[in-house]
Design a protein around this motif. Structure first.
Motif, PDB file in Angstrom:
ATOM      1  N   THR A   1       0.834  -1.207   0.000  1.00 48.94           N
ATOM      2  CA  THR A   1       0.000   0.000   0.000  1.00 48.94           C
ATOM      3  C   THR A   1       0.870   1.257   0.000  1.00 48.94           C
ATOM      4  O   THR A   1       0.615   2.209  -0.752  1.00 48.94           O
ATOM      5  CB  THR A   1      -0.926   0.001   1.228  1.00 48.94           C
ATOM      6  N   LYS A   2       1.921   1.242   0.813  1.00 48.97           N
ATOM      7  CA  LYS A   2       2.841   2.391   0.844  1.00 48.97           C
ATOM      8  C   LYS A   2       3.544   2.561  -0.500  1.00 48.97           C
ATOM      9  O   LYS A   2       3.757   3.681  -0.961  1.00 48.97           O
ATOM     10  CB  LYS A   2       3.868   2.193   1.955  1.00 48.97           C
ATOM     11  N   ALA A   3       3.877   1.428  -1.127  1.00 48.25           N
ATOM     12  CA  ALA A   3       4.544   1.498  -2.431  1.00 48.25           C
ATOM     13  C   ALA A   3       3.628   2.121  -3.473  1.00 48.25           C
ATOM     14  O   ALA A   3       4.068   2.915  -4.310  1.00 48.25           O
ATOM     15  CB  ALA A   3       4.974   0.095  -2.870  1.00 48.25           C
ATOM     16  N   LEU A   4       2.350   1.768  -3.412  1.00 48.34           N
ATOM     17  CA  LEU A   4       1.394   2.351  -4.358  1.00 48.34           C
ATOM     18  C   LEU A   4       1.258   3.849  -4.143  1.00 48.34           C
ATOM     19  O   LEU A   4       1.190   4.629  -5.095  1.00 48.34           O
ATOM     20  CB  LEU A   4       0.033   1.673  -4.208  1.00 48.34           C
ATOM     21  N   ILE A   5       1.222   4.246  -2.886  1.00 50.02           N
ATOM     22  CA  ILE A   5       1.076   5.669  -2.580  1.00 50.02           C
ATOM     23  C   ILE A   5       2.282   6.454  -3.078  1.00 50.02           C
ATOM     24  O   ILE A   5       2.162   7.555  -3.615  1.00 50.02           O
ATOM     25  CB  ILE A   5       0.886   5.873  -1.061  1.00 50.02           C
ATOM     26  N   GLY A   6       3.460   5.855  -2.928  1.00 48.52           N
ATOM     27  CA  GLY A   6       4.677   6.570  -3.304  1.00 48.52           C
ATOM     28  C   GLY A   6       5.158   6.291  -4.710  1.00 48.52           C
ATOM     29  O   GLY A   6       6.190   6.821  -5.131  1.00 48.52           O
ATOM     30  N   MET A   7       4.435   5.501  -5.454  1.00 48.34           N
ATOM     31  CA  MET A   7       4.884   5.073  -6.774  1.00 48.34           C
ATOM     32  C   MET A   7       4.910   6.240  -7.770  1.00 48.34           C
ATOM     33  O   MET A   7       3.993   7.044  -7.837  1.00 48.34           O
ATOM     34  CB  MET A   7       3.954   3.969  -7.283  1.00 48.34           C
ATOM     35  N   LYS A   8       5.957   6.274  -8.572  1.00 55.10           N
ATOM     36  CA  LYS A   8       6.062   7.295  -9.609  1.00 55.10           C
ATOM     37  C   LYS A   8       5.193   6.912 -10.800  1.00 55.10           C
ATOM     38  O   LYS A   8       4.847   5.756 -10.996  1.00 55.10           O
ATOM     39  CB  LYS A   8       7.520   7.442 -10.046  1.00 55.10           C
ATOM     40  N   ALA A   9       4.883   7.868 -11.613  1.00 55.45           N
ATOM     41  CA  ALA A   9       3.950   7.656 -12.709  1.00 55.45           C
ATOM     42  C   ALA A   9       4.599   7.054 -13.947  1.00 55.45           C
ATOM     43  O   ALA A   9       3.906   6.612 -14.856  1.00 55.45           O
ATOM     44  CB  ALA A   9       3.268   8.964 -13.077  1.00 55.45           C
ATOM     45  N   GLU A  10       5.945   7.037 -14.009  1.00 55.63           N
ATOM     46  CA  GLU A  10       6.584   6.527 -15.207  1.00 55.63           C
ATOM     47  C   GLU A  10       6.209   5.065 -15.433  1.00 55.63           C
ATOM     48  O   GLU A  10       6.108   4.289 -14.511  1.00 55.63           O
ATOM     49  CB  GLU A  10       8.111   6.640 -15.100  1.00 55.63           C
ATOM     50  N   GLU A  11       6.065   4.693 -16.683  1.00 51.42           N
ATOM     51  CA  GLU A  11       5.563   3.371 -17.045  1.00 51.42           C
ATOM     52  C   GLU A  11       6.432   2.250 -16.488  1.00 51.42           C
ATOM     53  O   GLU A  11       5.940   1.204 -16.083  1.00 51.42           O
ATOM     54  CB  GLU A  11       5.483   3.240 -18.573  1.00 51.42           C
ATOM     55  N   GLU A  12       7.745   2.447 -16.443  1.00 50.30           N
ATOM     56  CA  GLU A  12       8.618   1.359 -16.002  1.00 50.30           C
ATOM     57  C   GLU A  12       8.460   1.052 -14.526  1.00 50.30           C
ATOM     58  O   GLU A  12       8.952   0.032 -14.051  1.00 50.30           O
ATOM     59  CB  GLU A  12      10.087   1.690 -16.308  1.00 50.30           C
ATOM     60  N   HIS A  13       7.800   1.904 -13.804  1.00 49.87           N
ATOM     61  CA  HIS A  13       7.647   1.699 -12.368  1.00 49.87           C
ATOM     62  C   HIS A  13       6.288   1.120 -11.994  1.00 49.87           C
ATOM     63  O   HIS A  13       5.995   0.965 -10.813  1.00 49.87           O
ATOM     64  CB  HIS A  13       7.845   3.012 -11.618  1.00 49.87           C
ATOM     65  N   ILE A  14       5.452   0.816 -12.982  1.00 48.07           N
ATOM     66  CA  ILE A  14       4.114   0.355 -12.645  1.00 48.07           C
ATOM     67  C   ILE A  14       3.747  -0.891 -13.429  1.00 48.07           C
ATOM     68  O   ILE A  14       4.357  -1.225 -14.431  1.00 48.07           O
ATOM     69  CB  ILE A  14       3.051   1.453 -12.906  1.00 48.07           C
ATOM     70  N   VAL A  15       2.762  -1.584 -12.917  1.00 44.21           N
ATOM     71  CA  VAL A  15       2.149  -2.701 -13.628  1.00 44.21           C
ATOM     72  C   VAL A  15       0.690  -2.358 -13.799  1.00 44.21           C
ATOM     73  O   VAL A  15       0.000  -2.053 -12.825  1.00 44.21           O
ATOM     74  CB  VAL A  15       2.288  -4.018 -12.828  1.00 44.21           C
ATOM     75  N   VAL A  16       0.203  -2.372 -15.011  1.00 37.77           N
ATOM     76  CA  VAL A  16      -1.180  -1.988 -15.283  1.00 37.77           C
ATOM     77  C   VAL A  16      -1.966  -3.212 -15.748  1.00 37.77           C
ATOM     78  O   VAL A  16      -1.513  -3.943 -16.621  1.00 37.77           O
ATOM     79  CB  VAL A  16      -1.255  -0.890 -16.364  1.00 37.77           C
ATOM     80  N   ALA A  17      -3.103  -3.435 -15.141  1.00 32.10           N
ATOM     81  CA  ALA A  17      -3.951  -4.565 -15.536  1.00 32.10           C
ATOM     82  C   ALA A  17      -4.746  -4.179 -16.757  1.00 32.10           C
ATOM     83  O   ALA A  17      -5.661  -3.367 -16.680  1.00 32.10           O
ATOM     84  CB  ALA A  17      -4.879  -4.939 -14.386  1.00 32.10           C
TER      85      ALA A  17
END
Length: 205
Positions: A185-201
């Motif tokens: 949950t903390k990681a999601l809150i602090g996650m950057k918006a760049e594509e390489e930092h996220i996983v999108v369903a």
């Protein structure tokens, strides 16, 4: 509705992945107790049984001790419940979640799996309707098809309200771990918006 005079000779066993500290397991534990006490049958609840050989061992112990029906409550218990069902053919084995009863074709092995994706879809709609941003977070357990199905249903529900919604997923690799869930949950809150930092369903299962 039947007058069961044999209730005193009927025994039900329950195998739980965790204990009362897990809300998921607590729901099963409370339901098991209430149902068995209402029916007047003997029951035994075994908690903190991992998704491994320990599950078979506990199921086999219950079967050997004369339990007529044995339930397990976690997806990873399935193969071990099937193993026990093949050995103890006079005992009924019921597995909450799981998918193999229809392919194993054992008369004493059964699955119970709700249409969880329906609730995920509604949760996505609610989340999208109540947020002021176009980004939603999703804490997921294990990367199995049923979990992906839930993520995708959540995403589709959210996009039914807001087509521009983006869903970011962080995995815990555990069905229940409060520490990992808090970290995710903390990681999601602090996650950057760049594509390489996220996983999108995005893929629909």
């Amino acid at each position: 509705d039947q007058d069961n005079n044999d209730a005193a000779n009927f025994k039900v066993g329950f195998i739980m992945l965790h204990d009362e500290n897990s809300t998921y397991d607590l729901n099963f534990i409370n339901a098991a107790k209430e149902a068995c006490e209402k029916l007047g049958v003997e029951y035994k609840i075994i908690t903190n049984v991992p998704e491994g050989q320990e599950c078979y061992d506990k199921a086999a112990d219950l079967a050997a001790d004369g339990y007529n029906i044995i339930f397990a409550d976690s997806f990873g218990h399935e193969d071990y419940m099937i193993q026990a069902a093949k050995e103890f053919k006079d005992v009924q084995f019921c597995h909450a979640t799981g998918t193999k009863a229809h392919t194993e074709k054992l008369s004493n092995y059964h699955n119970a799996f709700a249409s969880i994706y329906e609730g995920r879809y509604l949760a996505g709609m609610l989340a999208a309707a109540t947020t002021k941003t176009n980004i939603l977070g999703y804490v997921a357990a294990l990367p199995i098809p049923e979990v992906f199905q839930g993520i995708n249903a959540y995403t589709l529900g959210a996009r039914a309200v807001n087509p521009n919604i983006e869903v970011r997923v962080v995995w815990t690799s555990s069905w229940y771990d409060p520490g990992k869930e808090a970290d995710a949950t903390k990681a999601l809150i602090g996650m950057k918006a760049e594509e390489e930092h996220i996983v999108v369903a995005q893929q629909v299962v």
